[in-house]
Design a protein around this motif. Structure first.
Motif, short mmCIF file in Angstrom:
data_model
loop_
_atom_site.label_atom_id
_atom_site.label_comp_id
_atom_site.label_asym_id
_atom_site.label_seq_id
_atom_site.Cartn_x
_atom_site.Cartn_y
_atom_site.Cartn_z
N PHE A 10 0.81 -1.21 0.09
CA PHE A 10 -0.05 0.03 0.08
C PHE A 10 0.87 1.25 0.15
O PHE A 10 0.57 2.22 -0.90
N TYR A 11 2.00 1.30 0.91
CA TYR A 11 3.09 2.35 0.75
C TYR A 11 3.98 1.81 1.48
O TYR A 11 4.11 1.05 2.29
N HIS A 69 4.13 7.08 11.19
CA HIS A 69 5.48 6.81 9.97
C HIS A 69 5.62 8.06 9.23
O HIS A 69 4.59 8.75 9.04
N PHE A 74 3.59 6.26 -1.74
CA PHE A 74 2.27 5.76 -1.58
C PHE A 74 2.18 4.84 -2.96
O PHE A 74 2.24 5.55 -4.11
N GLU A 135 4.36 16.07 -7.74
CA GLU A 135 3.16 15.35 -7.80
C GLU A 135 2.07 16.08 -7.13
O GLU A 135 0.87 16.11 -7.56
N GLU A 163 -8.40 13.22 5.09
CA GLU A 163 -7.68 11.93 4.61
C GLU A 163 -6.22 12.52 4.74
O GLU A 163 -5.56 13.78 4.76
N PRO A 164 -5.19 11.50 5.50
CA PRO A 164 -3.91 11.84 5.77
C PRO A 164 -3.22 12.43 4.69
O PRO A 164 -2.16 13.11 5.20
N THR A 167 -1.93 16.05 5.11
CA THR A 167 -0.98 16.68 5.87
C THR A 167 0.37 17.18 4.94
O THR A 167 0.74 18.14 5.34
P1 A2P Z 1 0.33 10.48 5.21
O1 A2P Z 1 1.66 10.06 4.55
O2 A2P Z 1 0.12 11.97 5.15
O3 A2P Z 1 0.46 10.11 6.55
P2 A2P Z 1 -4.83 6.20 3.77
O4 A2P Z 1 -4.83 5.98 5.18
O5 A2P Z 1 -5.39 7.81 3.58
O6 A2P Z 1 -5.18 5.29 2.88
O7 A2P Z 1 -3.31 6.52 3.41
C1 A2P Z 1 -2.38 5.74 3.86
C2 A2P Z 1 -0.86 6.31 3.93
O8 A2P Z 1 -0.61 6.79 2.69
C3 A2P Z 1 -1.00 7.72 4.94
O9 A2P Z 1 0.29 7.62 5.64
C4 A2P Z 1 -1.10 8.73 3.82
O10 A2P Z 1 -0.54 9.95 4.06
C5 A2P Z 1 -0.42 8.02 2.72
N1 A2P Z 1 -1.08 8.71 1.31
C6 A2P Z 1 -2.19 8.39 0.94
N2 A2P Z 1 -2.45 8.75 -0.31
C7 A2P Z 1 -1.40 9.51 -0.46
C8 A2P Z 1 -1.06 10.04 -1.93
N3 A2P Z 1 -1.65 10.11 -2.91
N4 A2P Z 1 0.37 10.53 -1.88
C9 A2P Z 1 1.02 10.14 -1.00
N5 A2P Z 1 0.73 9.73 0.27
C10 A2P Z 1 -0.37 9.34 0.32
#
Ligand code: A2P
Length: 222
Positions: A10-11, A69, A74, A135, A163-164, A167
């Motif tokens: 996922f990331y 984290h 992502f 991006e 949504e995170p 941030t």
């Molecule tokens: P962040 O890194 O700011 O915490 P979610 O819970 O919304 O599905 O996201 C999972 C993680 O991936 C979170 O840590 C989130 O933000 C990051 N994230 C979600 N979408 C993106 C994106 N489009 N680009 C970069 N990071 C993302």
């Protein structure tokens, strides 16, 4: 064949070790508690409430989101652009499972999110995607001209319905204002560091002593 396929998470990111997670959460709570009591913050409370007179309890306002984290890439299980290329990078493979010391250099608060800025070292930048800032350019146009790694952060909390991913965008917005020469309004020297207001509910606390946060480079699958 299928055995050669990499499974894309996922990331990817640095996951703070549990001992330091508590410390970071406490520092962030202390900061929110203090910010809430400042006259300067009360003066701009409308940024958070949308209404004059109304009070906000910042500790309640933000919801914590899972384990702390700093996302590097992502991937959305391979659906995100560049996900597979990132997962296959030799540096990503070589450093997978290694522990790093992240430097949390500032805390920031907006009506949407609260987070910690991460100041990456040269070595840590090897794991940072080349396009992370670019991006974001559709949302924060100036982001494309910010230095690599500017977006690096730890999400500490989000307002309801946010949504995170927001941030990092909030951080880029503040850094873009700084780059444009907006000094912000130095509001107060706090015990933790100096507090600056950038308008529209954007607050930045530059930490006097950056928090050193040991973190493991790894990935997350739900
Ligand atoms: P962040 O890194 O700011 O915490 P979610 O819970 O919304 O599905 O996201 C999972 C993680 O991936 C979170 O840590 C989130 O933000 C990051 N994230 C979600 N979408 C993106 C994106 N489009 N680009 C970069 N990071 C993302």
């Amino acid at each position: 064949g299928p055995l050669e396929e990499v499974s894309i998470p996922f990331y990817f990111g640095w996951f703070l070790l549990s001992s330091v997670q508590d410390k970071v959460r406490c520092t962030s709570m202390d900061f929110l508690k203090t910010l809430d009591t400042l006259e300067a913050f009360k003066k701009h409370m409308i940024d958070f409430t949308g209404k004059a007179e109304k009070e906000v309890d910042l500790e309640q306002y933000f919801e914590a989101k899972g384990t702390l984290h700093c996302t590097t890439k992502f991937c959305d299980y391979g659906k995100a652009e560049g996900a597979k290329e990132y997962a296959l990078k030799p540096t990503v493979k070589d450093f997978y499972g290694s522990t790093f010391e992240l430097s949390l250099s500032a805390l920031f608060v907006t009506p949407r999110t609260v987070g910690a800025r991460v100041s990456l070292t040269e070595e840590q930048l090897l794991l940072w995607p080349d396009d992370a800032e670019k991006e974001a350019a559709s949302v924060v146009p100036a982001a494309a001209s910010l230095p690599l790694g500017s977006r690096a952060h730890v999400t500490l909390g989000c307002a309801e319905g946010v949504e995170p991913v927001q941030t990092g965008l909030d951080l880029l917005e503040i850094l873009a204002l700084q780059q444009e020469g907006q000094q912000g309004e130095l509001v107060e020297e706090m015990e933790l560091g100096s507090l600056t207001y950038y308008g529209e509910g954007r607050w930045l606390l530059s930490l006097r002593e950056p928090i050193c946060a040991p973190a493991c480079f790894s990935s997350f699958y739900t």
